[in-house]
Design an enzyme around this catalytic site. Structure first.
Site, PDB file in Angstrom:
ATOM      1  N   GLN A   1      34.194  31.982  88.523  1.00 54.75           N
ATOM      2  CA  GLN A   1      32.685  31.451  88.753  1.00 54.75           C
ATOM      3  C   GLN A   1      32.469  30.047  88.727  1.00 54.75           C
ATOM      4  O   GLN A   1      32.341  29.493  87.748  1.00 54.75           O
ATOM      5  CB  GLN A   1      31.585  32.087  87.831  1.00 54.75           C
ATOM      6  N   PHE A   2      32.778  29.401  89.747  1.00 52.34           N
ATOM      7  CA  PHE A   2      32.643  27.994  90.064  1.00 52.34           C
ATOM      8  C   PHE A   2      31.223  27.411  89.687  1.00 52.34           C
ATOM      9  O   PHE A   2      31.166  26.427  89.118  1.00 52.34           O
ATOM     10  CB  PHE A   2      32.865  27.580  91.559  1.00 52.34           C
ATOM     11  N   THR A   3      29.952  28.207  89.569  1.00 51.67           N
ATOM     12  CA  THR A   3      28.833  27.800  89.128  1.00 51.67           C
ATOM     13  C   THR A   3      28.528  27.330  87.561  1.00 51.67           C
ATOM     14  O   THR A   3      27.841  26.798  87.277  1.00 51.67           O
ATOM     15  CB  THR A   3      27.872  28.822  89.586  1.00 51.67           C
TER      16      THR A   3
END
Length: 145
Positions: free
Chosen positions: A78-80
């Site tokens: 999850q890059f966010t």
């Protein structure tokens, strides 16, 4: 490296309507990688994940680790998690690692967890995913390195 860890009774991840990862009791991990993460960071966080005493013992105290309860892991990239919302109305993702580097570290992280003897299910790196879970407790923690 940043991991949002949730103690779960069950969780699953679907991509394009198909279940690609699913666990019973254990931990659901949302994993964010930054461009400065090293293999040492990966190993540190993996060790912390499997040894945190966040499962209840027979007296109802959080005294047992994932190892103690033979739990499973669902790991979701999850890059966010590296979205910076301090300025403006749109998150800035400059602190998130580039996809090629992030995938390498994410795969290393999951491999380290597996070498510790855990069943590690994953989503699909870079895909739009639907994550479902039943948070146990709820217990949600953030691990950073």
């Amino acid at each position: 490296m940043r991991v949002v860890l949730q103690r779960t009774k069950e969780s699953s991840v679907r991509v394009n309507g198909e279940t690609v990862g699913q666990i019973d009791a254990g931990l659901t991990l949302l994993v964010g990688i930054t461009h400065e993460d090293t293999i040492e960071d990966v190993e540190y966080v993996a060790d912390k994940v499997v040894n945190l005493r966040i499962f209840e013992d027979e007296d109802g105290k959080m005294n047992q680790s994932l190892k103690d309860v033979n739990g499973q892991i669902l790991s979701i990239s999850q890059f966010t998690l590296y979205g910076d919302c301090k300025k403006g109305r749109r998150p800035n993702f400059m602190n998130a690692a580039k996809p090629e580097f992030a995938k390498e570290r994410y795969d290393q992280f999951n491999d380290v967890l597996r070498t510790k003897g855990f069943d590690v299910q994953t989503g699909v790196f870079g895909a739009m995913m639907d994550v479902s879970l039943v948070n146990d407790g709820p217990v949600t923690l953030i691990i950073e390195r």
